[in-house]
Each structure stands twice: as structure tokens, then as C-alpha cells.
Design a protein around this motif. Structure first.
Motif, mmCIF file in Angstrom:
data_model
loop_
_atom_site.group_PDB
_atom_site.id
_atom_site.type_symbol
_atom_site.label_atom_id
_atom_site.label_comp_id
_atom_site.label_asym_id
_atom_site.label_seq_id
_atom_site.Cartn_x
_atom_site.Cartn_y
_atom_site.Cartn_z
ATOM 1 N N PRO A 1 0.814 -1.234 0.000
ATOM 2 C CA PRO A 1 0.000 0.000 0.000
ATOM 3 C C PRO A 1 0.838 1.271 0.000
ATOM 4 O O PRO A 1 0.342 2.338 -0.364
ATOM 5 N N MET A 2 2.100 1.187 0.404
ATOM 6 C CA MET A 2 2.937 2.381 0.423
ATOM 7 C C MET A 2 3.147 2.917 -0.995
ATOM 8 O O MET A 2 3.219 4.131 -1.213
ATOM 9 N N LEU A 3 3.265 2.005 -1.972
ATOM 10 C CA LEU A 3 3.380 2.440 -3.363
ATOM 11 C C LEU A 3 2.110 3.189 -3.776
ATOM 12 O O LEU A 3 2.172 4.220 -4.442
ATOM 13 N N GLY A 4 0.966 2.622 -3.394
ATOM 14 C CA GLY A 4 -0.300 3.260 -3.725
ATOM 15 C C GLY A 4 -0.434 4.626 -3.096
ATOM 16 O O GLY A 4 -1.004 5.559 -3.683
ATOM 17 N N MET A 5 0.072 4.779 -1.868
ATOM 18 C CA MET A 5 0.017 6.073 -1.211
ATOM 19 C C MET A 5 0.793 7.118 -2.016
ATOM 20 O O MET A 5 0.318 8.248 -2.209
ATOM 21 N N VAL A 6 1.980 6.765 -2.495
ATOM 22 C CA VAL A 6 2.781 7.717 -3.265
ATOM 23 C C VAL A 6 2.032 8.146 -4.517
ATOM 24 O O VAL A 6 1.987 9.334 -4.863
ATOM 25 N N ALA A 7 1.416 7.172 -5.211
ATOM 26 C CA ALA A 7 0.694 7.495 -6.441
ATOM 27 C C ALA A 7 -0.489 8.403 -6.171
ATOM 28 O O ALA A 7 -0.723 9.388 -6.892
ATOM 29 N N GLU A 8 -1.252 8.097 -5.134
ATOM 30 C CA GLU A 8 -2.419 8.922 -4.817
ATOM 31 C C GLU A 8 -1.987 10.309 -4.371
ATOM 32 O O GLU A 8 -2.607 11.318 -4.739
ATOM 33 N N TYR A 9 -0.914 10.382 -3.608
ATOM 34 C CA TYR A 9 -0.397 11.685 -3.173
ATOM 35 C C TYR A 9 0.061 12.500 -4.383
ATOM 36 O O TYR A 9 -0.230 13.701 -4.480
ATOM 37 N N ALA A 10 0.769 11.853 -5.326
ATOM 38 C CA ALA A 10 1.302 12.559 -6.488
ATOM 39 C C ALA A 10 0.198 13.129 -7.373
ATOM 40 O O ALA A 10 0.402 14.119 -8.079
ATOM 41 N N GLN A 11 -0.974 12.501 -7.331
ATOM 42 C CA GLN A 11 -2.081 12.951 -8.170
ATOM 43 C C GLN A 11 -2.528 14.368 -7.785
ATOM 44 O O GLN A 11 -2.849 15.181 -8.653
ATOM 45 N N ALA A 12 -2.513 14.653 -6.486
ATOM 46 C CA ALA A 12 -2.923 15.989 -6.020
ATOM 47 C C ALA A 12 -2.370 16.213 -4.626
ATOM 48 O O ALA A 12 -3.085 16.058 -3.622
ATOM 49 N N PRO A 13 -1.077 16.571 -4.523
ATOM 50 C CA PRO A 13 -0.438 16.700 -3.205
ATOM 51 C C PRO A 13 -1.184 17.612 -2.237
ATOM 52 O O PRO A 13 -1.312 17.288 -1.051
#
Length: 613
Positions: A492-504
């Protein structure tokens, strides 16, 4: 060239005979015929003696010989002489030398020497030895579990295509199962299965990096034997690029060039010899012929192989490449040339080759080693950035040289850390300089795990990762190399980075917990806060990372007798605890772990008491 043989105190043998140790460490991992050949006996004898050791029911899995050979080398490095080790592995001396040099500096991790070992040979057990063996076998059988999952059985299920999450920025990882040596001689489906790629895409990964060696991927004029089979390797690379594309992922080659050669192999190219050390010679990069080789090798590769996402370079490292790859060169031509000029020149030649090939591949200059670790001043680091072609992307290890204090002991981060979120001041200055000059910038961070605790797929310290991402956003970083060779589990840590990058700016950590863990989100978050608070107490030092036993766990073979050896990098932790606790006094080192464990125990308790099915 194999490491030199050195006499050291050998580990205590817990079996009545040494040949029993050979069987115990290799039965089921190596074919019967090879074990029998090593011990100068027949296969039936090996079968009988394995049964007598309590190993009946253990099935042979050839994957260990094909994919787990590093474990086999480590298991037998202090047990077998070179001749018997080669017999056991079923390889040539040249192949072993290749593994030791190219598999992520394996020779360094084994100490850069081979312990002197006597030849091991089977002899029938005496009555006393047989009785002692019976006691050991009873213990072995009590711990034996034959119903466990099979080795290497990761991500083998069939997968459907899944596009990568749509969001800005690059998120590049090293495959969870990916090898480090001559990667493209292997079928990529063995280490990057479609099921694993589907998971990466689902977690927002859009780049995978693998080690590449130009001498095996393009014609190599200085020794044509190196590039034998390069077309087949390119074909495998093309297949991998096509498979990755189906999941919205691109391939990045991580290269460290131009590689040095054994001096005796240079022959008619002796005029190109630059820095020399340990029987190897760098190809002096001030020589036009060397620059032309690097240019031609990259251009030829990218002209034929379409769709490569990019090349990631490292120009200051453990590998002898250009003459200034480390301080104090003995090359008469390069000794008066600043190292930042040499490192930038290698990158600039590669960038020119990429552009002239017509490829859209991105060149990412990894500035690891452009630092005080290699005796660079801050001014040299910034001047090196100024010397780079403006189309080259610049990447820094985010937390490098970050000042820390644990238990009253001050220190600095070397390499990478999860327990101490960056970026450091020098990283901020370097990336700001690169941005001001028009370079795209990357942060090299470590998620999931690191050498702080590499024995688990990932550490659930989401709040530490979030803190790190927030700090990087403040210096306008939104592109990441997320893992070194550790950390590639699709967590899930990878997913967190992707979701964060979408709209920090719009990202909500509380919302992410709710989305990811549903009705358990509050319990998970409270537990994770305990894990994060505890991990901040980790007694970080480069010595603790690389030489302590925490990474090996139960695989570390302790001895009750004094071992009289110095611990070796991530392969063997001996009883020289002063090596792996420094700079912390032992009392502080233990106290920090006690603080960490107390917090982690509290977190586990919260999960046990509050998680709902």
C-alpha cells in the motif's frame, strides 16, 4: 578474477562431521548428483545420510540452483574450497567471478576474500557420531514443516491487464524479484510476472529499473567475448518493454559505465589505460576512443531498442569506471582534472547518444557519491550540476547527509533511511540548483523497507512516508525513484505515493487510511502511529545497517566460541558487536532498540484488540 584465499578462524561445526553440514545446508537446494560429486560418494549415500539427519520428505527444487545461487554461495563460502564450490554450483570459475563482481557487489559483501577451506569428503560415521546424529535428527524433525509455501512461489497466478493509475510524476521501482547481474539472459517472466506487473500498475508504479551493462548489450570493441549474445539480450529487453507497456509501465536501465577491465585483457588497447587498482584498469575517459565507445554503445542500443523509458546513471560508486570514480586517482592524465568534470562528461556523452539515436528515453543522472562521502565539497557538487547538459534529469538521495540525533548521539545519514525522512540541506540546495538551471529533478527515496530492516516485505510506517513526501513537495519534487534493490514489494505504500502525487495539496492522510482499510482505518492508523514513533528511535548508523545481524535473523549462524572475525556487509554478522553498534555505546544502542520495541509492541496490541474481520 576470484577473491584471494585467506586463512581465518572457521565457524564451529555443530554436526559430528563437516560433510553432514554440506548435506544439511544443500539438501533439497542442490541436485543429488552434485552433492554426491562434492562429497566423493554416490547419490544413494546422500539420500540415506539426509534421512539420518531428519531431512526425509524434503523435495529438491531446482529453482535454488537457477535463481537462488547467491544463497548457495553464501551458505557454502565458509564451508567449501573453490573447487568444491564450483562443483556444487555446477558452474565455471569465470561464471563464479561474474556473479561475485556483477551481482550487486557480492564479493564485497563476502569480504573480498575466500576463507581457506579444507576439502570435505564423505566417511562412514562412527558409533559415537551416529548417536549424536540421532539426537540432532530428532530436533530437526520437530521443527520440520513440509506443508509450507514453495520457494520462489511469488506472484505466479494469472493476471489481467491493469493500466497504471493516472497521475503526474514518475514512480520507479526495482522489481521485487529482479536479479542484478546479466539480467537479460533470463526470461523476464520469471522475475517480473504479469501478476506482479498488474499489482505494480494497481499501486501506481509507472517505471521499473534493472541493472544494465553496455558491454553485454552492445558491441564491445575492447573484448568481443563480453558482447557475445548481445542481440539475444536485446531481444529479451524488447519483449520485456512490450510486456511492461501492457501495464502502463516503462523500463529504465541503471548503468555504471564505462566498466574497467582486467589489465591483462587490454592488450592492444593498453594506451587507453587510466586509473589502475587491484589488477583492473579504467578506460581513461579523457581518451577520445573511450568517449566514442560509450557514445556508440548507447546510440546503437537505443536505435534498435525502441520504447525504453530511460537510462539512470551512477558515476561515483563502488565500480571502477572513469579515473575519478573515487578520490586520488593514479591516472597521469586525470589526476589534475576535477572529479565533477569527469562525472558530468560521462553523463553528457550518454545524453548526446540518446538524442542522436532519435530515442525519447530520459537520462536521469543519479548524484549518489557527488558528495562528501567521495570527498567532494558542496561547491564541487553544485559545479558538477552546472556542467550537465540541460536535458539531463537530476536525481539526489533525499536524506543523504541529514543530521540526526538518537539517544544523545549525533550522526548523519549515509545512503538512505525510512526512519529519518528527508530531504537534507545539501539535497535541497542541489535540486534547487538543478531546477534553476532548467533540469527536471528526482528524489531517490526508500519506501517499504531498507537495510534498517530488510527481512520483511514492507514496514507499515505510512506517516513517516507521508511526512517525507510533504517535505519533498515543498521543494517542488514530484518524481521519485522509490527503491534501490530493496523495497520492491507492491505494498500500500506504493499506492500512497501514487495517490499523493495525483494531487499533493488535496491529499488527506485520514482519507487514505479510510479508503485503504475501511472499518479498520482508525485502529490501523493508531497502530501505525506507534510503529512510526518507535521507528524514529532506531539507532541509525551505516555500520548498524550493513554489519548487524538484524537483516539475517535466524539465518545468521552464531557460534558459542569466540569467532575472531570482523562482520561482513549484510552477509555475516559475527560477535564483534563493537563493529555494528558504533558510534553508539552499547548501552545507548540497546536502549534505543528497547524504546523502538516498546512502541511496536503497543502497535501490535492495538491491531490484535481492534481489527475487525
Amino acid at each position: 578474477m576470484l577473491p584471494k584465499i585467506q586463512r581465518v578462524k572457521m565457524p564451529e561445526n555443530i554436526f559430528p562431521t563437516k560433510w553432514q553440514t554440506v548435506i544439511f545446508r544443500n539438501y533439497g537446494l542442490v541436485s543429488l548428483d552434485k552433492i554426491a560429486k562434492v562429497l566423493s560418494c554416490d547419490e544413494q549415500t546422500v539420500l540415506q545420510e539426509a534421512k539420518r539427519l531428519g531431512l526425509q520428505g524434503v523435495e529438491y527444487d531446482k529453482n535454488w540452483e537457477v535463481r537462488g545461487y547467491i544463497t548457495l554461495i553464501r551458505n557454502n563460502w565458509f564451508l567449501l574450497c573453490y573447487e568444491q564450490l564450483l562443483e556444487l554450483l555446477g558452474i565455471t570459475e569465470e561464471t563464479l567471478a561474474f556473479y561475485l563482481e556483477k551481482e550487486d557487489f557480492l564479493s564485497v559483501k563476502l569480504g573480498d576474500f575466500k576463507p581457506e577451506c579444507e576439502r570435505v569428503q564423505y566417511t562412514p560415521l562412527t558409533k559415537d557420531e551416529a548417536e549424536k546424529t540421532m539426537l540432532i535428527a530428532d530436533m530437526v524433525r520437530s521443527y520440520m514443516r513440509l506443508d509450507r509455501a514453495k520457494p520462489f512461489d511469488f506472484f505466479t497466478q494469472k493476471a489481467t491487464n491493469t493500466a497504471a493509475a493516472e497521475c503526474s510524476g514518475k514512480r520507479i521501482v526495482h522489481g521485487y524479484l529482479s536479479p542484478c547481474g546479466d539480467v537479460f539472459t533470463k526470461n523476464s517472466e520469471e522475475y517480473l510476472s504479469d501478476a506482479l506487473l498488474r499489482e505494480y500498475a494497481r499501486q501506481g508504479v509507472n517505471g521499473v529499473w534493472l541493472h544494465g551493462m553496455l558491454s553485454t548489450l552492445s558491441p564491445y570493441p575492447f573484448d568481443e567475448a563480453f558482447s557475445a549474445g548481445y542481440q539475444e539480450r536485446r531481444a529479451e529487453m524488447k519483449r520485456l518493454i512490450a510486456r511492461l507497456k501492457e501495464h502502463g509501465i516503462k523500463l529504465y536501465l541503471y548503468i555504471n559505465e564505462p566498466r574497467a577491465l582486467p589489465m591483462q585483457k587490454l592488450g592492444k588497447y593498453a594506451s587507453l589505460i587510466g586509473r589502475t587498482e587491484n589488477g583492473y584498469a579504467a578506460l581513461c575517459f579523457e581518451q577520445k576512443a573511450v568517449q566514442e565507445y560509450l557514445y556508440n554503445a548507447v546510440k546503437d542500443l537505443l536505435t534498435e531498442v525502441d520504447g525504453l523509458g530511460g537510462i539512470i546513471t551512477i558515476t561515483m560508486s563502488e565500480n571502477l569506471t572513469h579515473c575519478n570514480y573515487r578520490p586520488r586517482t593514479n591516472c597521469p592524465v586525470c589526476k589534475n582534472i576535477p572529479p565533477e568534470r569527469s562525472a558530468a562528461a560521462v553523463n553528457n556523452v550518454i545524453q548526446k547518444a540518446i538524442e542522436d539515436s532519435g530515442s525519447k528515453a530520459e537520462l536521469i543522472a543519479n548524484l549518489w557519491g557527488w558528495s562528501s562521502f567521495m570527498e567532494w565539497t558542496e561547491e564541487q557538487t553544485l559545479r558538477g550540476v552546472e556542467l550537465l547538459d540541460k536535458n539531463i534529469s537530476v536525481m539526489c538521495v533525499s536524506e543523504y547527509d541529514l543530521e540526526i540525533e538518537k539517544g544523545g548521539i549525533k550522526g548523519r545519514i549515509i545512503d538512505y533511511s525510512i526512519s529519518n525522512p528527508g530531504p537534507s540541506e545539501i539535497t535541497k540546495k542541489t535540486l534547487q540548483k538543478a531546477s534553476d538551471l532548467g533540469h527536471k529533478v528526482y528524489a531517490k527515496i526508500q519506501i517499504n523497507n531498507s537495510w534498517e530492516c530488510s527481512a520483511v516485505p514492507y514496514l507499515p510506517v505510512f506517516d513517516l512516508l507521508y511526512e517525507h513526501l510533504q517535505k519533498l513537495t515543498k521543494i517542488s519534487v514530484n518524481d521519485y525513484m522509490l527503491t534501490w534493490t530493496l523495497g520492491g514489494y507492491p505494498s500500500p505504500m506504493l499506492g500512497m505515493v501514487a495517490e499523493y502525487a495525483q494531487a499533493p495539496q488535496a491529499f488527506s492522510l485520514e482519507g487514505w487510511y479510510q479508503k485503504t482499510y475501511g472499518q479498520n482505518s482508525q485502529a490501523v492508523r493508531e497502530a501505525v502511529q506507534c510503529f512510526c514513533d518507535g521507528f524514529r528511535e532506531y539507532p541509525f548508523s551505516i555500520d548498524s545497517l550493513y554489519y548487524s545481524p538484524k537483516t539475517l535473523g535466524c539465518a545468521n549462524l552464531w557460534s558459542l566460541a569466540a569467532e575472531e572475525k570482523t562482520s561482513l556487509m549484510v552477509c555475516y554478522a559475527f560477535d564483534d558487536y563493537e563493529t555494528w553498534t558504533k558510534p553508539y555505546p552499547i548501552e545507548v544502542y540497546l536502549s534505543q532498540y528497547e524504546k523502538l520495541l516498546k512502541k511496536w509492541e503497543a502497535g501490535y496490541k492495538l491491531l490484535d484488540e481492534n481489527i475487525q474481520d
